[in-house]
Design a protein around this motif. Sequence first.
Motif, mmCIF file in Angstrom:
data_model
loop_
_atom_site.group_PDB
_atom_site.id
_atom_site.type_symbol
_atom_site.label_atom_id
_atom_site.label_comp_id
_atom_site.label_asym_id
_atom_site.label_seq_id
_atom_site.Cartn_x
_atom_site.Cartn_y
_atom_site.Cartn_z
ATOM 1 N N LEU A 58 -4.306 -0.006 -6.248
ATOM 2 C CA LEU A 58 -4.817 0.475 -4.954
ATOM 3 C C LEU A 58 -6.325 0.299 -4.849
ATOM 4 O O LEU A 58 -6.844 -0.024 -3.782
ATOM 5 C CB LEU A 58 -4.458 1.947 -4.750
ATOM 6 N N ASP A 59 -7.028 0.505 -5.960
ATOM 7 C CA ASP A 59 -8.480 0.335 -5.964
ATOM 8 C C ASP A 59 -8.876 -1.112 -5.684
ATOM 9 O O ASP A 59 -9.934 -1.377 -5.125
ATOM 10 C CB ASP A 59 -9.080 0.792 -7.294
ATOM 11 N N MET A 60 -8.018 -2.065 -6.080
ATOM 12 C CA MET A 60 -8.303 -3.485 -5.862
ATOM 13 C C MET A 60 -7.828 -3.976 -4.500
ATOM 14 O O MET A 60 -8.327 -4.965 -3.987
ATOM 15 C CB MET A 60 -7.629 -4.325 -6.941
ATOM 16 N N LEU A 61 -6.857 -3.294 -3.916
ATOM 17 C CA LEU A 61 -6.248 -3.744 -2.662
ATOM 18 C C LEU A 61 -7.176 -3.477 -1.485
ATOM 19 O O LEU A 61 -7.544 -2.336 -1.224
ATOM 20 C CB LEU A 61 -4.911 -3.018 -2.447
ATOM 21 N N PRO A 74 -0.519 2.480 -10.622
ATOM 22 C CA PRO A 74 -0.714 2.147 -9.205
ATOM 23 C C PRO A 74 -2.135 2.397 -8.688
ATOM 24 O O PRO A 74 -2.598 1.678 -7.800
ATOM 25 C CB PRO A 74 0.289 3.038 -8.472
ATOM 26 N N GLN A 75 -2.831 3.385 -9.225
ATOM 27 C CA GLN A 75 -4.183 3.672 -8.746
ATOM 28 C C GLN A 75 -5.108 2.485 -8.966
ATOM 29 O O GLN A 75 -5.920 2.157 -8.102
ATOM 30 C CB GLN A 75 -4.752 4.919 -9.428
ATOM 31 N N TRP A 89 0.841 -1.206 0.000
ATOM 32 C CA TRP A 89 0.000 0.000 0.000
ATOM 33 C C TRP A 89 0.878 1.259 0.000
ATOM 34 O O TRP A 89 0.622 2.195 -0.758
ATOM 35 C CB TRP A 89 -0.923 -0.015 1.210
ATOM 36 N N ARG A 90 1.906 1.266 0.852
ATOM 37 C CA ARG A 90 2.767 2.453 0.943
ATOM 38 C C ARG A 90 3.504 2.722 -0.366
ATOM 39 O O ARG A 90 3.605 3.865 -0.805
ATOM 40 C CB ARG A 90 3.765 2.295 2.092
ATOM 41 N N MET A 91 4.014 1.674 -0.998
ATOM 42 C CA MET A 91 4.754 1.889 -2.250
ATOM 43 C C MET A 91 3.809 2.278 -3.388
ATOM 44 O O MET A 91 4.128 3.148 -4.191
ATOM 45 C CB MET A 91 5.578 0.649 -2.612
ATOM 46 N N LEU A 92 2.644 1.667 -3.456
ATOM 47 C CA LEU A 92 1.679 2.053 -4.495
ATOM 48 C C LEU A 92 1.235 3.502 -4.289
ATOM 49 O O LEU A 92 1.071 4.250 -5.257
ATOM 50 C CB LEU A 92 0.477 1.105 -4.483
ATOM 51 N N THR A 93 1.062 3.894 -3.039
ATOM 52 C CA THR A 93 0.665 5.268 -2.736
ATOM 53 C C THR A 93 1.774 6.241 -3.119
ATOM 54 O O THR A 93 1.515 7.317 -3.660
ATOM 55 C CB THR A 93 0.311 5.400 -1.242
ATOM 56 N N GLY A 118 1.506 9.323 1.353
ATOM 57 C CA GLY A 118 0.338 9.680 0.560
ATOM 58 C C GLY A 118 -0.408 10.893 1.066
ATOM 59 O O GLY A 118 -1.296 11.394 0.389
ATOM 60 N N ASP A 119 -0.061 11.367 2.273
ATOM 61 C CA ASP A 119 -0.711 12.576 2.775
ATOM 62 C C ASP A 119 -0.243 13.773 1.968
ATOM 63 O O ASP A 119 0.922 13.848 1.570
ATOM 64 C CB ASP A 119 -0.373 12.825 4.251
ATOM 65 N N ASP A 120 -1.128 14.708 1.733
ATOM 66 C CA ASP A 120 -0.769 15.932 1.027
ATOM 67 C C ASP A 120 0.043 16.797 1.984
ATOM 68 O O ASP A 120 -0.447 17.180 3.047
ATOM 69 C CB ASP A 120 -2.030 16.672 0.586
ATOM 70 N N PRO A 121 1.295 17.119 1.639
ATOM 71 C CA PRO A 121 2.127 17.925 2.526
ATOM 72 C C PRO A 121 1.495 19.278 2.863
ATOM 73 O O PRO A 121 1.752 19.837 3.917
ATOM 74 C CB PRO A 121 3.427 18.129 1.754
#
Length: 192
Positions: free
Chosen positions: A97-100, A93-94, A81-85, A116-119
């Motif tokens: 992520l939608d399937m995970l 990757p999206q 999840w972290r690497m896909l994000t 993945g958080d917006d800085p």
Amino acid sequence: MSLERELKKRSGSVCELSGETDNLKVYTVPKSPGTGIDAHILISETCLEQIEDPDKTDPNHWRCLNDNMWSEVPAVQVMAWRMLTRLISESWPQDLLDMLYLDEDTLAWAQATGEGDDPDDMVKHIDVNGATLEAGDAVVLIKDLAVKGASFIAKRGTAVRNIALVYDNPEHIEGRVNGQHIVILTKYVKKT
């Protein structure tokens, strides 16, 4: 049995992210709620280098997650999840992520590092000179401060080490002065 042997047994002596068999390392998944084997995965040196240094990330290397994200091991799911994000700016990757699917606890673990958080949405603690403060930093008081609820004044020039951030208020940090745990306004400190 050693941790490395347990991980090799669980993974079949292959990287749990890429499937590579050479230069395998034990990796502690950050912010793990568990300990022991549940907090670790076995990964290749290539994966480790790219996880630890985002500038070296090769998006094509991580296409292997298409297969390995289905692992039943929560630590592997978290890192997938972290690497896909991290790679979300790529097109593929999206879809993954939608399937995970991650259960609530595993998703909370995956999100614990802020990947993945917006800085721009994150609370930033800034000292008097505009320097960004982080948990664990050391600061110096630039003004005498009367400490509410205590019978002393925190003197100008006092060093406060290993500060903690108040996550919902960018103007407050916490630290120890004279053995007392206090809240300090960021406008009265400078980072050392």
